[in-house]
Design a protein around this motif. Structure first.
Motif, PDB file in Angstrom:
ATOM      1  N   ILE A 158      -0.990  11.112   1.099  1.00  0.00           N
ATOM      2  CA  ILE A 158      -0.507  12.251   1.883  1.00  0.00           C
ATOM      3  C   ILE A 158       0.948  12.563   1.536  1.00  0.00           C
ATOM      4  O   ILE A 158       1.333  13.716   1.368  1.00  0.00           O
ATOM      5  N   GLU A 211      -3.386  -3.920  12.704  1.00  0.00           N
ATOM      6  CA  GLU A 211      -3.755  -2.817  13.598  1.00  0.00           C
ATOM      7  C   GLU A 211      -4.337  -1.653  12.796  1.00  0.00           C
ATOM      8  O   GLU A 211      -3.895  -1.372  11.683  1.00  0.00           O
ATOM      9  N   GLY A 231      -1.350   6.957   3.609  1.00  0.00           N
ATOM     10  CA  GLY A 231       0.023   7.474   3.677  1.00  0.00           C
ATOM     11  C   GLY A 231       0.600   7.829   2.316  1.00  0.00           C
ATOM     12  O   GLY A 231       1.266   8.852   2.172  1.00  0.00           O
ATOM     13  N   GLY A 232       0.341   7.012   1.333  1.00  0.00           N
ATOM     14  CA  GLY A 232       0.864   7.268  -0.002  1.00  0.00           C
ATOM     15  C   GLY A 232       0.318   8.566  -0.569  1.00  0.00           C
ATOM     16  O   GLY A 232       1.065   9.394  -1.100  1.00  0.00           O
ATOM     17  N   ARG A 278       4.355   8.129   7.094  1.00  0.00           N
ATOM     18  CA  ARG A 278       3.180   8.658   7.785  1.00  0.00           C
ATOM     19  C   ARG A 278       3.130   8.164   9.226  1.00  0.00           C
ATOM     20  O   ARG A 278       2.833   8.902  10.160  1.00  0.00           O
ATOM     21  N   VAL A 286      -4.089   1.578  13.034  1.00  0.00           N
ATOM     22  CA  VAL A 286      -3.120   2.601  12.584  1.00  0.00           C
ATOM     23  C   VAL A 286      -2.321   2.135  11.385  1.00  0.00           C
ATOM     24  O   VAL A 286      -2.051   2.912  10.471  1.00  0.00           O
ATOM     25  N   VAL A 287      -1.923   0.878  11.400  1.00  0.00           N
ATOM     26  CA  VAL A 287      -1.145   0.359  10.278  1.00  0.00           C
ATOM     27  C   VAL A 287      -1.976   0.411   9.006  1.00  0.00           C
ATOM     28  O   VAL A 287      -1.519   0.899   7.956  1.00  0.00           O
ATOM     29  N   GLY A 303       5.209   5.702   1.735  1.00  0.00           N
ATOM     30  CA  GLY A 303       4.324   6.702   2.347  1.00  0.00           C
ATOM     31  C   GLY A 303       3.719   6.243   3.654  1.00  0.00           C
ATOM     32  O   GLY A 303       3.619   7.021   4.611  1.00  0.00           O
ATOM     33  N   THR A 341       5.763   6.608  -3.416  1.00  0.00           N
ATOM     34  CA  THR A 341       4.939   7.113  -2.310  1.00  0.00           C
ATOM     35  C   THR A 341       4.067   5.997  -1.746  1.00  0.00           C
ATOM     36  O   THR A 341       3.845   5.939  -0.544  1.00  0.00           O
ATOM     37  N   VAL A 363      -4.208  -3.074   1.535  1.00  0.00           N
ATOM     38  CA  VAL A 363      -4.961  -3.305   2.775  1.00  0.00           C
ATOM     39  C   VAL A 363      -6.191  -4.185   2.612  1.00  0.00           C
ATOM     40  O   VAL A 363      -6.726  -4.706   3.599  1.00  0.00           O
ATOM     41  N   THR A 393      -2.506   4.163   7.942  1.00  0.00           N
ATOM     42  CA  THR A 393      -1.333   4.798   7.336  1.00  0.00           C
ATOM     43  C   THR A 393      -1.016   4.164   5.988  1.00  0.00           C
ATOM     44  O   THR A 393      -0.579   4.837   5.065  1.00  0.00           O
ATOM     45  N   ALA A 394      -1.252   2.860   5.871  1.00  0.00           N
ATOM     46  CA  ALA A 394      -1.021   2.199   4.586  1.00  0.00           C
ATOM     47  C   ALA A 394      -1.994   2.725   3.533  1.00  0.00           C
ATOM     48  O   ALA A 394      -1.625   2.944   2.383  1.00  0.00           O
TER      49      ALA A 394
END
Lengths: 210, 210
Positions: free
Chosen positions: A174, A161, A171-172, B175, A163-164, B171, B167, A204, A167-168
């Motif tokens: 951020i 997805e 996210g790190g 997130r 979003v996944v 993360g 992270t 990813v 964020t992957a």
DNA sequence: GTCTATACCACGATAGAC
DNA sequence: GTCTATCGTGGTATAGAC
């Protein structure tokens, strides 16, 4: 090969202050400093007024309320950020290149403009600007989501997805900036940009898994 | 194979409320709801008092100040979180297993106890509890950092700085929870736990890179 | 347009009865 | 221990002179 930092012709658009109305910008700048160090609610209009070297009347002439002042500041920062992210999108064509440039850009920005970064990432905007939509659905973050979606569509990123994947991928970085802004990590951050990006990208990217 | 959720004998220690002093806990519970929905500074002691169905006097008899009330709530949540994370550390021996269980636990917690999760992850604690150390250096997060360090030491994770690995590993999940708490992602989250973990783990695990 | 002085209100906290 | 009533402070915003 792509460089980690901003590669456009123009300098970053972020924080385009001090042009036409220096005193008004002085107010915004003082407010940013105070809002991020003490928080919005621990900062009185008097504090801002003193720090900026202007009068209460001056502030209320230029901004209809304290909340409005915060909103002006917020949009100025968001707009600058969106411009820079758009430039990175134009300068690079692959998700790998774009994400690498974005992560480098964010880490550099956190280091060079910690207050601005804190006001964007750290602050609970809804608490003092109730009508504002959540920052994660604002233009800059929407653009990043689009880049990820495009990358997945082209087969660059794994089939998860959006979003996944998003964020992957970010996210790190951020999370790292959050830690930095909380004083848990010491500067400099930029030397870690490559590692941060590699960890994120390995997670990813499409291809040879198991 | 490890399951994604909590596998210990006891149920999660999180939110161990309602035992000895129900009315006091009612105050904490009402405060949590209000603090997370409106924010600490937009919540007056009167609001809490009304929502909990007690008097002002009752609150000030049990807590010396509004700030103290917030602190009691904060520590109750942090302690429960630390207990659950410690249990996960005992139940699993590898970083892969631990991180998988932790990510499943966090996503489930966000879904089942959004207010508690928001108060832990989302709130700017320093703004209303000035003497509290940043949450990222508190016990629960320190334990997670230790697990990552141990994993790197054993050669499970790649040779990058511990903060970078930590992270990168958590993360994305954090997130995602932020996005969920901001209303950007719709529940349920738990079905995505496996993908979230796989993306994170692929990024940090040692082994066959290029 | 920019200043100073001040009105007004809401909030955190306390006093004192029961 | 728990309640109601109230105090004092500090903050946003305005009025009105210059």
């Amino acid at each position: 090969m792509d460089t980690v930092t901003h590669t456009g012709a123009q300098p970053p658009a972020f924080w385009p202050f001090g042009r036409e109305n220096p005193r008004r910008d002085e107010v915004l700048s003082a407010a940013l400093e105070l809002f991020t160090s003490r928080g919005y609610f621990n900062t009185s209009v008097q504090d801002i007024q003193k720090a900026a070297g202007v009068s209460t009347g001056f502030i209320y002439h230029h901004f209809s309320s304290k909340e409005e002042l915060a909103r002006a500041l917020y949009h100025k920062l968001i707009d600058g950020l969106a411009a820079d992210i758009a430039a990175i999108g134009r300068d690079h064509s692959t998700l790998a290149g774009r994400s690498r440039a974005l992560i480098g850009y964010f880490l550099r920005l956190a280091e060079e403009r910690p207050a601005a970064m804190a006001f964007i990432l750290h602050a609970r905007h809804r608490e003092f600007m109730p009508d504002e939509k959540p920052i994660c659905s604002s233009a800059p973050f929407a653009m990043m989501l689009d880049m990820v979606r495009e990358g997945t569509g082209k087969g660059e990123a794994r089939e998860v997805e959006t979003v996944v994947a998003a964020t992957a991928l970010f996210g790190g970085c951020i999370r790292m900036i959050h830690l930095f802004l909380d004083g848990v990590i010491e500067p400099p951050l930029t030397p870690m940009a490559d590692d941060v990006w590699r960890c994120a990208w390995e997670g990813v990217r499409a291809g040879d898994m198991e």
